[in-house]
Write a protein that holds these residues in place. Structure first.
Motif, short mmCIF file in Angstrom:
data_model
loop_
_atom_site.label_atom_id
_atom_site.label_comp_id
_atom_site.label_asym_id
_atom_site.label_seq_id
_atom_site.Cartn_x
_atom_site.Cartn_y
_atom_site.Cartn_z
N PHE A 157 15.45 9.80 -12.30
CA PHE A 157 14.28 8.87 -12.56
C PHE A 157 14.52 7.46 -12.53
CE2 PHE A 157 12.29 6.47 -15.87
CZ PHE A 157 11.05 6.88 -15.66
N MET A 158 15.60 7.12 -12.88
CA MET A 158 16.10 5.73 -12.93
C MET A 158 16.22 5.22 -11.63
SD MET A 158 15.62 4.94 -16.12
CE MET A 158 16.34 3.03 -16.10
N ILE A 159 16.97 5.99 -10.64
CA ILE A 159 17.19 5.63 -9.35
C ILE A 159 16.08 5.58 -8.38
CG2 ILE A 159 18.38 5.79 -7.19
CD1 ILE A 159 20.24 5.07 -9.28
N LEU A 160 15.24 6.49 -8.55
CA LEU A 160 13.94 6.60 -7.98
C LEU A 160 12.83 5.60 -8.10
CD1 LEU A 160 13.31 10.43 -7.44
CD2 LEU A 160 14.10 8.59 -5.87
N GLY A 161 12.85 5.38 -9.69
CA GLY A 161 11.81 4.44 -10.01
C GLY A 161 12.30 2.95 -9.71
N PHE A 162 13.54 2.63 -9.77
CA PHE A 162 14.04 1.24 -9.68
C PHE A 162 13.99 1.04 -7.99
CE2 PHE A 162 15.66 0.88 -13.75
CZ PHE A 162 15.33 -0.75 -13.92
N MET A 163 14.26 2.02 -7.48
CA MET A 163 13.85 1.88 -5.79
C MET A 163 12.49 1.62 -5.38
SD MET A 163 14.93 4.72 -2.73
CE MET A 163 16.34 4.93 -3.56
N LEU A 164 11.65 2.32 -5.95
CA LEU A 164 10.00 1.94 -5.65
C LEU A 164 9.61 0.68 -6.37
CD1 LEU A 164 8.63 5.61 -6.32
CD2 LEU A 164 8.52 4.47 -4.35
N LEU A 165 10.35 0.40 -7.42
CA LEU A 165 9.96 -0.93 -8.14
C LEU A 165 10.40 -2.03 -7.19
CD1 LEU A 165 8.88 -2.53 -10.63
CD2 LEU A 165 11.16 -2.32 -11.58
N GLY A 166 11.67 -1.97 -6.61
CA GLY A 166 12.06 -3.03 -5.88
C GLY A 166 11.22 -3.26 -4.58
N LEU A 167 10.83 -2.11 -4.03
CA LEU A 167 10.20 -2.32 -2.80
C LEU A 167 8.71 -2.92 -3.20
CD1 LEU A 167 10.88 0.89 -1.01
CD2 LEU A 167 11.49 -1.18 -0.35
N GLY A 215 0.84 -1.14 0.06
CA GLY A 215 -0.03 0.02 0.06
C GLY A 215 0.94 1.22 -0.04
N TRP A 216 1.85 1.33 0.77
CA TRP A 216 2.61 2.54 0.85
C TRP A 216 3.53 2.59 -0.38
CZ3 TRP A 216 1.86 6.36 3.92
CH2 TRP A 216 1.17 6.34 5.22
N SER A 217 3.93 1.46 -0.97
CA SER A 217 4.78 1.65 -2.17
C SER A 217 3.72 2.17 -3.29
CB SER A 217 5.52 0.43 -2.29
OG SER A 217 4.51 -0.73 -2.69
N ALA A 218 2.83 1.70 -3.34
CA ALA A 218 1.66 2.19 -4.32
C ALA A 218 1.65 3.46 -4.21
CB ALA A 218 0.21 1.42 -4.15
N LEU A 219 1.27 4.20 -3.03
CA LEU A 219 1.33 5.43 -2.97
C LEU A 219 2.44 6.12 -3.21
CD1 LEU A 219 -0.31 7.98 -1.73
CD2 LEU A 219 0.62 7.49 0.45
N GLY A 220 3.71 5.62 -3.21
CA GLY A 220 4.85 6.09 -3.54
C GLY A 220 4.91 6.16 -5.06
N ILE A 221 4.39 4.88 -5.73
CA ILE A 221 4.32 4.98 -7.20
C ILE A 221 3.53 6.21 -7.75
CG2 ILE A 221 3.86 3.54 -9.07
CD1 ILE A 221 4.93 1.16 -7.48
N ALA A 222 2.14 6.36 -7.20
CA ALA A 222 1.35 7.37 -7.68
C ALA A 222 2.14 8.91 -7.52
CB ALA A 222 -0.03 7.31 -6.71
#
Length: 443
Positions: free
Chosen positions: A354-364, A327-334
């Motif tokens: 973009f890549m660092i933040l994106g992959f960080m959220l993707l991994g979580l 749930g929290w990671s979905a909020l971060g992705i939003a």
């Protein structure tokens, strides 16, 4: 290949695997985890090799008669074919599983996956066979999707459902490590050939080598997975109906609600999956003057961050619960969906961010997306339900993501590409809210 030949080949490989098991007496959980990682890495490697080629090779090889943007859109449309045919593969290979066993199913599926991927390496282009090049590519891509439908082995659910309650998140993240590992290898191979070959040589023959490598990796993965399938522990669970293939239509009728919830629960991570891998590569190739190999190196850095984030997701999920982390990671992705286009269009530093933040959220998020509602399924339907859930999630969340993101960006500007990602995040939060069973387990 006839069913008798498939059965013979599978039986021979299973005999070899059993000999190793007899020599080693037993397989430790760590060995099982390694086998699962190898299996997932092989599948994702085939995926990423094709995905990268769909941006930097196929528009030139198959669609040279149109402009680069149109060729890429055509290529992304064919890219989606595998996600459409994957459920068909599940139907076919579930029948093989019920009749001939899981070893035969995996052998046939992985040889089809590796064979169709390797066959792409021999594919002639438009200059040789004209429009038939696109037809051949569609057929081989469809074969990849059918094969992927048969590679489901239930091991991700096995690790998660049989883990100690306080380590469920840790075991759930293990299979997901295959994705960033595969991206690292695939991006590295393409970057190497781009750096060492001329553009003409790369487009002529250099791009074909990663597709050859895919077949070799699939052979290694096949044996690693068969070694798990034929262990007495796995067979015991099979006999207890924890992982039994059931009839598809009755399963859908009985478990339809949970299948839909299970498909939408990881939608945020599946949508983000392509938004930080395939789509940004297409944007850089089409609308910037940056070297392709440079961005592939950035993708490798991002994949390394994603790998670490997946591991961290296991620790966090065991502390706060898988549902809370998703749930929290979905909020971060939003939130990321709103700011991501600004970063991608923000020059060199913006792209890296973009890549660092994106992959960080993707991994979580992706680290905990495997079989998130598998325990909701009835025991006798869990294996088939989990496979169908995975097929539906990839189709809805990822199959058309590169195509839709590129179309939205071209029509309405780069900021519009975040709409698809935002919709995935909202779908995940709604699915998690509806899934009361998972909420109860997290309390």
């Amino acid at each position: 290949m006839t069913s008798q030949a498939i059965a013979f080949t599978s039986s021979s490989l299973e005999d070899d695997a059993r000999k190793i098991n007899a020599r080693d007496h037993s397989i430790a959980p760590g060995d099982i985890s390694i086998g699962v990682i190898i299996g997932r890495t092989s599948e994702f490697f085939d995926f990423f090799v094709y995905a990268i080629a769909s941006v930097i090779v196929f528009p030139n090889l198959v669609f040279p008669y149109v402009d680069a943007l149109t060729g890429t859109l055509y290529s992304f449309a064919i890219f989606a074919v595998a996600f459409i045919t994957r459920p068909i593969g599940s139907l076919i290979f579930m029948a093989i599983d019920r009749r001939y066993g899981r070893g035969t199913k995996l052998t046939a599926a992985l040889f089809l996956l590796g064979g169709s991927t390797a066959a792409i390496a021999f594919m002639p282009g438009y200059a040789t066979i004209g429009h038939y090049a696109a037809v051949v590519l569609v057929i081989l891509r469809a074969a990849q999707g059918i094969a992927l439908g048969g590679t489901w082995d239930g091991l991700a659910s096995l690790l998660s459902l049989n883990a100690p309650p306080h380590q469920r998140g840790w075991y759930a993240m293990v299979p997901q490590l295959g994705a960033p590992l595969a991206l690292l290898v695939a991006s590295g191979l393409f970057a190497f050939f781009l750096l060492t070959l001329s553009e003409a040589d790369f487009l002529d023959w250099g791009w074909r080598y990663p597709f050859f490598v895919a077949f070799a990796i699939n052979v290694v993965a096949l044996f690693a997975r068969l070694r798990i399938v034929v262990t007495h522990e796995f067979e015991r669970l099979f006999e207890q109906k924890d992982l039994v293939p059931s009839q598809v239509l009755p399963t859908v009728k009985a478990e339809g609600r949970n299948i839909i919830i299970g498909a939408f629960a990881p939608l945020a991570s599946f949508a983000l999956f392509h938004m930080v891998t395939v789509f940004p590569l297409s944007w850089v190739v089409l609308f910037t003057d940056q070297p392709i190999d440079r961005f592939l190196v950035i993708e490798m850095i991002g994949a390394s961050v994603g790998l670490l984030a997946i591991v961290v997701s296991g620790f966090i999920a065991d502390q706060i619960g898988r549902r809370s982390l998703l749930g929290w990671s979905a909020l971060g992705i939003a939130i990321f969906a709103v700011v991501a286009p600004l970063l991608l269009n923000g020059g060199d530093l913006g792209e890296v961010a973009f890549m660092i933040l994106g992959f960080m959220l993707l991994g979580l998020a992706f680290g905990q997306s495997s079989g998130v509602v598998a325990s909701n399924f009835a025991t006798e339907a869990r294996y088939t339900s989990s496979a169908l859930t995975s097929d539906l999630a990839w189709l809805v969340g990822a199959g058309f993501a590169p195509l839709l993101a590129l179309l939205l960006s071209v029509k309405f500007g780069l900021a519009a590409s975040g709409i698809y990602l935002l919709s995935g995040a909202i779908a995940t939060m709604v699915a998690l809210y509806v899934n009361k069973e998972l909420a109860a387990r997290d309390r």
